[in-house]
Design a protein around this motif. Structure first.
Motif, PDB file in Angstrom:
ATOM      1  N   PHE A   1       0.755  -1.338  -0.056  1.00 51.87           N
ATOM      2  CA  PHE A   1      -0.015  -0.158   0.035  1.00 51.87           C
ATOM      3  C   PHE A   1       0.856   1.354   0.133  1.00 51.87           C
ATOM      4  CE2 PHE A   1      -3.373   2.505   0.834  1.00 51.87           C
ATOM      5  CZ  PHE A   1      -3.208   3.531   1.777  1.00 51.87           C
ATOM      6  N   VAL A   2       0.566   2.297  -0.743  1.00 52.20           N
ATOM      7  CA  VAL A   2       1.115   3.574  -0.937  1.00 52.20           C
ATOM      8  C   VAL A   2       0.045   4.487  -0.356  1.00 52.20           C
ATOM      9  CG1 VAL A   2       2.118   5.254  -2.041  1.00 52.20           C
ATOM     10  CG2 VAL A   2       2.650   2.752  -2.648  1.00 52.20           C
ATOM     11  N   ALA A   3      -0.937   4.754  -0.909  1.00 52.61           N
ATOM     12  CA  ALA A   3      -2.067   5.828  -0.383  1.00 52.61           C
ATOM     13  C   ALA A   3      -3.340   5.513  -0.956  1.00 52.61           C
ATOM     14  CB  ALA A   3      -1.249   7.049  -1.045  1.00 52.61           C
ATOM     15  N   ALA A   4      -4.303   6.177  -0.365  1.00 49.85           N
ATOM     16  CA  ALA A   4      -5.653   6.080  -0.717  1.00 49.85           C
ATOM     17  C   ALA A   4      -6.198   7.296  -0.422  1.00 49.85           C
ATOM     18  CB  ALA A   4      -6.388   5.033  -0.046  1.00 49.85           C
ATOM     19  N   ILE A   5      -7.455   7.470  -1.366  1.00 51.27           N
ATOM     20  CA  ILE A   5      -8.081   8.704  -1.146  1.00 51.27           C
ATOM     21  C   ILE A   5      -9.436   8.743  -1.488  1.00 51.27           C
ATOM     22  CG2 ILE A   5      -7.486   9.149  -3.729  1.00 51.27           C
ATOM     23  CD1 ILE A   5      -7.549  12.301  -2.932  1.00 51.27           C
ATOM     24  N   SER A   6     -10.480   9.243  -0.750  1.00 51.13           N
ATOM     25  CA  SER A   6     -11.865   8.902  -0.681  1.00 51.13           C
ATOM     26  C   SER A   6     -12.580   9.649  -2.029  1.00 51.13           C
ATOM     27  CB  SER A   6     -12.423   9.442   0.483  1.00 51.13           C
ATOM     28  OG  SER A   6     -12.406  10.784   0.613  1.00 51.13           O
ATOM     29  N   TRP A   7     -13.752   9.307  -2.308  1.00 51.53           N
ATOM     30  CA  TRP A   7     -14.509   9.893  -3.399  1.00 51.53           C
ATOM     31  C   TRP A   7     -14.445  11.230  -3.535  1.00 51.53           C
ATOM     32  CZ3 TRP A   7     -18.716  12.613  -3.205  1.00 51.53           C
ATOM     33  CH2 TRP A   7     -19.389  12.838  -1.886  1.00 51.53           C
ATOM     34  N   ASN A   8     -14.356  11.883  -2.491  1.00 50.12           N
ATOM     35  CA  ASN A   8     -14.361  13.229  -2.335  1.00 50.12           C
ATOM     36  C   ASN A   8     -13.238  13.897  -2.146  1.00 50.12           C
ATOM     37  OD1 ASN A   8     -14.343  12.811   0.228  1.00 50.12           O
ATOM     38  ND2 ASN A   8     -16.164  13.796   0.616  1.00 50.12           N
ATOM     39  N   GLY A   9     -12.131  13.122  -2.167  1.00 51.70           N
ATOM     40  CA  GLY A   9     -11.001  13.894  -1.627  1.00 51.70           C
ATOM     41  C   GLY A   9     -10.564  14.313  -0.288  1.00 51.70           C
TER      42      GLY A   9
ATOM     43  N   GLY B   1      -8.618   1.404   2.811  1.00 51.60           N
ATOM     44  CA  GLY B   1      -7.347   0.812   3.745  1.00 51.60           C
ATOM     45  C   GLY B   1      -6.220   0.303   2.865  1.00 51.60           C
ATOM     46  N   PRO B   2      -5.301  -0.148   3.626  1.00 52.22           N
ATOM     47  CA  PRO B   2      -4.169  -0.749   2.998  1.00 52.22           C
ATOM     48  C   PRO B   2      -4.069  -2.077   2.468  1.00 52.22           C
ATOM     49  CG  PRO B   2      -4.065  -0.944   5.511  1.00 52.22           C
ATOM     50  CD  PRO B   2      -5.371  -0.404   5.098  1.00 52.22           C
ATOM     51  N   SER B   3      -5.270  -2.915   2.529  1.00 54.18           N
ATOM     52  CA  SER B   3      -5.174  -4.134   2.108  1.00 54.18           C
ATOM     53  C   SER B   3      -5.661  -4.074   0.353  1.00 54.18           C
ATOM     54  CB  SER B   3      -6.340  -5.136   2.827  1.00 54.18           C
ATOM     55  OG  SER B   3      -6.098  -6.421   2.125  1.00 54.18           O
ATOM     56  N   PRO B   4      -4.740  -4.714  -0.159  1.00 55.93           N
ATOM     57  CA  PRO B   4      -5.181  -4.933  -1.647  1.00 55.93           C
ATOM     58  C   PRO B   4      -6.441  -5.663  -1.804  1.00 55.93           C
ATOM     59  CG  PRO B   4      -3.381  -6.308  -1.386  1.00 55.93           C
ATOM     60  CD  PRO B   4      -3.499  -5.454   0.069  1.00 55.93           C
ATOM     61  N   TYR B   5      -6.704  -6.531  -1.232  1.00 52.37           N
ATOM     62  CA  TYR B   5      -8.201  -7.210  -1.176  1.00 52.37           C
ATOM     63  C   TYR B   5      -9.209  -6.298  -1.231  1.00 52.37           C
ATOM     64  CZ  TYR B   5      -4.924 -11.259  -0.863  1.00 52.37           C
ATOM     65  OH  TYR B   5      -3.766 -11.957  -0.979  1.00 52.37           O
ATOM     66  N   GLU B   6      -9.138  -5.225  -0.550  1.00 44.22           N
ATOM     67  CA  GLU B   6     -10.432  -4.164  -0.635  1.00 44.22           C
ATOM     68  C   GLU B   6     -10.576  -3.800  -2.030  1.00 44.22           C
ATOM     69  OE1 GLU B   6      -8.998  -1.972   3.459  1.00 44.22           O
ATOM     70  OE2 GLU B   6     -10.438  -0.897   2.115  1.00 44.22           O
ATOM     71  N   TYR B   7      -9.584  -3.823  -2.977  1.00 44.27           N
ATOM     72  CA  TYR B   7      -9.849  -3.018  -4.276  1.00 44.27           C
ATOM     73  C   TYR B   7     -10.090  -3.993  -5.328  1.00 44.27           C
ATOM     74  CZ  TYR B   7      -7.594   0.690  -1.514  1.00 44.27           C
ATOM     75  OH  TYR B   7      -7.564   1.429  -0.430  1.00 44.27           O
ATOM     76  N   ASP B   8     -11.095  -3.632  -6.168  1.00 43.87           N
ATOM     77  CA  ASP B   8     -11.681  -4.581  -6.751  1.00 43.87           C
ATOM     78  C   ASP B   8     -11.181  -4.581  -8.613  1.00 43.87           C
ATOM     79  OD1 ASP B   8     -13.998  -3.217  -5.093  1.00 43.87           O
ATOM     80  OD2 ASP B   8     -13.896  -5.470  -5.316  1.00 43.87           O
ATOM     81  N   ASN B   9     -10.617  -3.404  -8.838  1.00 42.09           N
ATOM     82  CA  ASN B   9     -10.051  -3.357 -10.326  1.00 42.09           C
ATOM     83  C   ASN B   9      -8.794  -2.604 -10.197  1.00 42.09           C
ATOM     84  OD1 ASN B   9     -13.235  -2.691 -10.759  1.00 42.09           O
ATOM     85  ND2 ASN B   9     -12.344  -4.297 -12.292  1.00 42.09           N
ATOM     86  N   TRP B  10      -7.647  -2.882 -10.925  1.00 45.64           N
ATOM     87  CA  TRP B  10      -6.534  -2.399 -11.093  1.00 45.64           C
ATOM     88  C   TRP B  10      -5.975  -2.088 -12.578  1.00 45.64           C
ATOM     89  CZ3 TRP B  10      -3.555  -2.470  -6.584  1.00 45.64           C
ATOM     90  CH2 TRP B  10      -3.990  -3.323  -5.561  1.00 45.64           C
TER      91      TRP B  10
END
Length: 127
Positions: free
Chosen positions: A47-55, A108-117
């Motif tokens: 994980f590097v960073a994440a940003i919510s839908w509205n920033g 979050g920092p887990s790649p399993y939270e994310y669906d498309n790459w």
């Protein structure tokens, strides 16, 4: 389904900067949390960073805090990662990812939270 394409990688000297972009297709980008990950040779994706839908909400890995900044332009369906103070330890393939949960305020920092790459973009930092 959101399709993602990263760009902006390259070769830079230590201490330099790069800005990565992630172009997203689809009309739902603006309601989705996005993340940046990286993977160095022989290592797991991290994980590097994440940003919510509205920033409004952003979180970062400890290793990049104060050096990297995630941002987004929903009107352009684009995610960014500004990377300053690069070190050889930042050398990796960088990926953007989308979490298919509308209006989530946390990535979050887990790649399993994310669906498309995306397919990734190479960043190489020379010493």
């Amino acid at each position: 389904q959101v399709q993602l394409v990263e760009s902006g990688g390259g070769l830079v000297q230590a201490g330099g900067s790069l800005r990565l972009s992630c172009a997203a297709s689809g009309r739902t980008f603006s309601s989705l949390t996005m993340g940046w990950f990286r993977q160095a040779p022989g290592k797991e994706r991290e994980f590097v960073a994440a940003i919510s839908w509205n920033g409004f909400n952003r979180n970062y890995a400890d290793s990049v805090k104060g050096r990297f900044t995630a941002s987004r332009e929903n009107a352009k369906n684009t995610l960014y990662l500004q990377m300053n103070g690069l070190t050889p330890e930042d050398t990796a393939v960088y990926y953007c990812a989308v979490k298919n949960e509308h209006y989530s305020n946390y990535g979050g920092p887990s790649p399993y939270e994310y669906d498309n790459w995306g397919q990734g973009t190479q960043v190489t930092v020379s010493s």
